[in-house]
Design a protein around this motif. Structure first.
Motif, short mmCIF file in Angstrom:
data_model
loop_
_atom_site.label_atom_id
_atom_site.label_comp_id
_atom_site.label_asym_id
_atom_site.label_seq_id
_atom_site.Cartn_x
_atom_site.Cartn_y
_atom_site.Cartn_z
N THR A 211 29.10 35.44 32.17
CA THR A 211 27.71 35.81 32.42
C THR A 211 27.38 35.96 33.90
N LEU A 212 27.79 34.99 34.71
CA LEU A 212 27.40 34.96 36.11
C LEU A 212 28.44 34.21 36.93
N PHE A 214 29.32 33.16 41.30
CA PHE A 214 29.06 33.23 42.74
C PHE A 214 30.41 33.29 43.45
N VAL A 232 32.93 39.90 34.20
CA VAL A 232 31.76 39.06 34.51
C VAL A 232 30.56 39.99 34.73
N HIS A 233 29.48 39.72 34.00
CA HIS A 233 28.35 40.65 33.98
C HIS A 233 27.60 40.73 35.30
N ARG A 234 27.57 39.61 36.05
CA ARG A 234 26.88 39.63 37.33
C ARG A 234 27.62 38.71 38.30
N VAL A 235 27.92 39.24 39.46
CA VAL A 235 28.60 38.47 40.50
C VAL A 235 27.75 38.56 41.77
N VAL A 236 27.37 37.41 42.32
CA VAL A 236 26.64 37.36 43.57
C VAL A 236 27.61 36.91 44.66
N ARG A 260 27.48 45.45 38.77
CA ARG A 260 27.79 44.06 38.40
C ARG A 260 27.81 43.13 39.60
N ALA A 274 25.23 28.71 38.63
CA ALA A 274 26.13 29.64 37.93
C ALA A 274 27.19 28.84 37.18
N GLU A 316 26.06 25.35 36.73
CA GLU A 316 25.40 25.12 35.45
C GLU A 316 26.17 24.03 34.68
#
Length: 388
Positions: A211-212, A214, A232-236, A260, A274, A316
């Motif tokens: 999902t997420l 970092f 991975v749907h979102r990477v910051v 993404r 995350a 998380e």
């Protein structure tokens, strides 16, 4: 998902001290020009004008006395003098080091001395930007990447400019990364991902979530891009260097993962939590001698220990932190395995698993490398960490 437009603005390049100038005497007049160093080197204080009549021995003598040489001759001749000076640096009796740490510090002192001596051969740089010397190359793109806009007569180190020219070629050609089936294009001042083993570890480890994630201290964005390519749907991806943020964002676009992965200018962790946080900090606990050293050297392991100490606050429930780290510092006697394990325990973390790999880069098999013994024993690991 969009990337903040403020992040994508080209970084404002400047010297460490924007008030720095170089002064010298020429034809009886006092001359002044802006000093520029993309590597944070201080402006030289003693400067003499030289030309094609200068010999390598004379250049070496002047440099040994701390005299900077402002070249007014042919550009290619200046390159030859620089190469000749390089061959003379460090020539002499080699002292036997008493320990791996002693050998490392001698190595670093030698590298620092070399950079200091070679940095004393200077060339002019005029708006355009152009090098006003005979047979000078077209360096507009190189200068823009390393120094930014040149709006006034300036002076730069030829040694640094040569390095910037090489970095421009790396950026133009890129580095092929097997795990991405594509190329990463490093910008000047970002760490080149030429060591594939740490990238392969991140590409192979089991994801705790898709999902997420970092990526703390992203550099070129290579690990963030690998995670995005893995689904991975979102990477910051974060970094505190503007150059790195622009570089990472460009690489995300080139690799087609910009929907993404986003690059954010911040110190360490982004806001929120995350299920996966990855960090590949500088591996060597030593003081950087220049701004470009910061990708390799982490004084007192500050970034490493900060990542460990703050990790739980950003995970998380059920999440994992992936610490990607070489043990080269341990073989150099700069940090012990107990130091690392105690730091992990003190941060309230435990090790779920450790994935190891041996480096395959050329220095690992180069017997002429001063750190050969330590490099042959080196292992790169991905530590899967969770709160206790």
């Amino acid at each position: 998902m969009g990337i903040p437009t403020s992040v994508l603005k080209p970084p404002r390049m400047a010297t460490a001290d924007e008030r720095a100038f170089v002064t010298w005497a020429e034809a009886g007049d006092s001359m002044t020009a802006r000093w520029r160093s993309a590597n944070g080197r201080p402006a030289p204080t003693r400067v003499e004008v030289v030309d094609d009549s200068l010999t390598a021995d004379e250049a070496n003598r002047m440099a040994s006395q701390g005299i900077a040489m402002l070249w007014h001759g042919d550009f290619h001749n200046a390159r030859q003098i620089l190469n000749a000076m390089d061959r003379r640096v460090g020539v002499g009796k080699k002292k036997v080091a008493g320990s791996p740490a002693d050998e490392f510090y001698r190595y670093r002192q030698s590298r620092s001395h070399r950079a200091r001596v070679l940095g004393l051969l200077l060339i002019p740089l005029n708006p355009g930007p152009v090098v006003p010397l005979r047979r000078s190359p077209d360096i507009q793109d190189t200068v823009a990447e390393a120094y930014g806009a040149i709006g006034e007569p300036s002076i730069v180190s030829l040694h640094e400019l040569v390095g910037a020219i090489g970095a421009h070629e790396w950026r133009r050609n890129g580095v092929y990364v097997d795990a991405l089936h594509g190329r990463i294009h490093p910008h000047y001042g970002t760490f080149f991902p030429t060591r594939s083993e740490y990238v392969d570890l991140v590409a192979a480890a089991a994801l705790p979530s898709d999902t997420l994630a970092f990526d703390v201290g992203t550099g070129t964005g290579v690990l963030a891009a690998v995670l995005a390519r893995r689904g991975v749907h979102r990477v910051v991806a974060t970094d505190n260097e503007p150059r790195a943020i622009v570089c990472a964002a460009e690489n995300f676009r080139n690799l087609g993962v910009q929907d993404r992965a986003e690059a954010v200018l911040t110190d360490m962790f982004p806001p929120g939590r995350a299920p996966l946080i990855v960090c590949n900090p500088p591996w060597i606990p030593a003081t950087p001698h220049s701004s470009l050293d910061s990708a390799v050297y982490d004084p007192g392991s500050r970034m490493l220990f900060r990542f460990l100490n703050e990790l739980s606050d950003h995970l998380e429930p059920g999440g994992e932190g992936w610490l990607v780290l070489s043990d080269l510092a341990e073989h150099l006697g700069l940090r012990s395995r107990d130091d690392l394990l105690c730091a992990i325990e003190s941060a309230g973390l435990k090790v779920m698993e450790r994935l190891d790999t041996k480096p395959t880069h050329p220095k690992a098999s180069d017997r002429n490398d001063p750190l050969f013994e330590a490099r042959t024993a080196e292992v790169t690991s991905l530590w899967r960490l969770v709160p206790r």
